[in-house]
Scaffold this motif. Structure first.
Motif: not given
Length: 401
Positions: A162-175
């Motif tokens: 997730l962190l390789a494919a998305l910005p931090f905001a996106g990774a936190f949002g999916l979680t």
């Protein structure tokens, strides 16, 4: 009539799905938070503060979580914890997107996660015997433990993707979305109703839980064993993998990952094995012998090369799973339903509460010049002798089924 298989029991499936969301979500969130602190904020030295902020509230509030689990509907406590963690992750994602996610905010969010975990864990452990027939508790606990270990193994991998494919905001949002799914699953659990009981002061409720442990031989012996085991085991075990990875031939972060992955894989394997073949007789004596074996494995660990140490890490993880599953089943079996939340939280406190002390003692001894080999051998052999003596000499250990 034979009990339905676990996969055909809706309440257990919902609880299991919630556990999947919790274990994977926690692993992904911890990885993202750690990587943000190290990679974006360049705060390698301050990383310990974030870890401590998540651990201390979890231990300090575990007793409160146990009291609430005995007072309130446990499925609602779990759902509320999931919702609150989802909101914290959304706040973390928003702060990362606006580039205002600083060290104080990371510490605050880690502390919030620790507090919510302290409410979630006792409710999760206390609800299981209410929705599962007693004959299936061992199997159900094994599947829950295996799920948690799968989250430890696969969660960081998924988080890295997730962190390789998305910005931090996106990774936190999916979680956060994963936590929201857990809230829905928890809210849908059909929990049996309990008779209302008068609320009393927190200390009075805790005293009742302590009295239950004190007056029930199996519970008392279990908490003593696990307190001793964690005090002797967790310190050397916490220091061994990183120190060995730095000193063995071929020292690298990859070797550390290899050792840690072997440990997690062993726990996963042990959980799956006990889910298929749960122990049913002499479980307390079985626990004592398994922990004694853990002590002997710990004593030999620093003396080994990379390959043998990896195999030993797997064996230690396997043994831990093999003693945790029957331990949970015994606690659930011997605790009155109206007090189970408090007893489960006291067990967690007896284990987790001594871990920082074990780390501190080990750190002082290593700083004073003691070798890792001497520390591990002393603690491991002492643990093995104590648990073997309990298995052979304690009437409670020999009589408990």
């Amino acid at each position: 009539m034979a009990d339905l298989p676990l996969y055909r029991q809706p309440a257990f499936l919902l609880l299991w799905l919630g556990s999947v969301a919790s274990s994977f979500g926690l692993a992904i969130a911890l990885l993202a938070e750690t990587w943000y602190a190290v990679n974006v904020l360049q705060l390698k030295a301050e990383l310990g503060y974030i870890m401590l902020a998540g651990t201390v509230p979890r231990i300090a509030l575990m007793a409160l979580g146990g009291v609430l689990a005995d007072r309130l509907p446990r499925s609602r406590i779990m759902a509320a914890s999931f919702m609150a963690r989802s909101l914290l992750l959304l706040a973390m994602g928003l702060a990362a997107h606006q580039q205002v996610l600083t060290l104080p905010l990371l510490i605050l969010l880690a502390a919030g996660f620790g507090m919510l975990d302290a409410l979630y864990w006792p409710a999760r452990d206390a609800i299981l015997p209410a929705i599962i027939p007693p004959s299936q508790l061992g199997q159900a606990n094994a599947w829950m433990l295996a799920t948690n270990q799968l989250g430890m193994v696969a969660g960081p991998v998924i988080g890295g993707i997730l962190l390789a494919a998305l910005p931090f905001a996106g990774a936190f949002g999916l979680t956060a979305g994963l936590m929201l799914a857990g809230a829905v699953a928890a809210a849908c659990i059909a929990e049996p109703s309990r008779s209302p009981r008068p609320s009393r002061a927190l200390w009075a409720e805790l005293q009742e839980g302590l009295a239950c442990v004190r007056d029930t031989p199996v519970l008392r012996l279990l908490l003593i064993i696990y307190a001793i085991a964690n005090l002797l085991f967790m310190g050397p075990m916490g220091f061994a993998p990183p120190l060995m990875a730095a000193s063995l031939p071929g020292a690298s972060a990859g070797l550390l990952a290899q050792l840690q992955s072997a440990f997690a894989a062993g726990m996963l394997g042990g959980g799956v094995l006990l889910a298929l073949y749960p122990p049913r007789y002499k479980r307390l004596q079985f626990i004592c012998w398994i922990i004694a074996l853990e002590g002997l494995l710990l004593a030999t660990l620093p003396q080994l090369g990379a390959t043998a140490a990896t195999a030993t890490q797997f064996a230690i993880g396997f043994c831990i799973a093999c003693n945790n599953v029957p331990m949970l089943s015994l606690l659930q079996q011997h605790t009155p339903p109206e007090r189970i939340g408090r007893v489960m939280s006291l067990n967690s406190m007896a284990s987790l509460g001594l871990t920082p002390l074990a780390y501190g003692i080990s750190s002082v001894l290593l700083s004073a010049g003691a070798s890792l080999g001497l520390l591990a051998a002393s603690c491991g052999i002492a643990l093995a002798l104590v648990c073997a003596a309990v298995a052979v000499m304690s009437p409670t250990a020999k009589a408990a089924q």
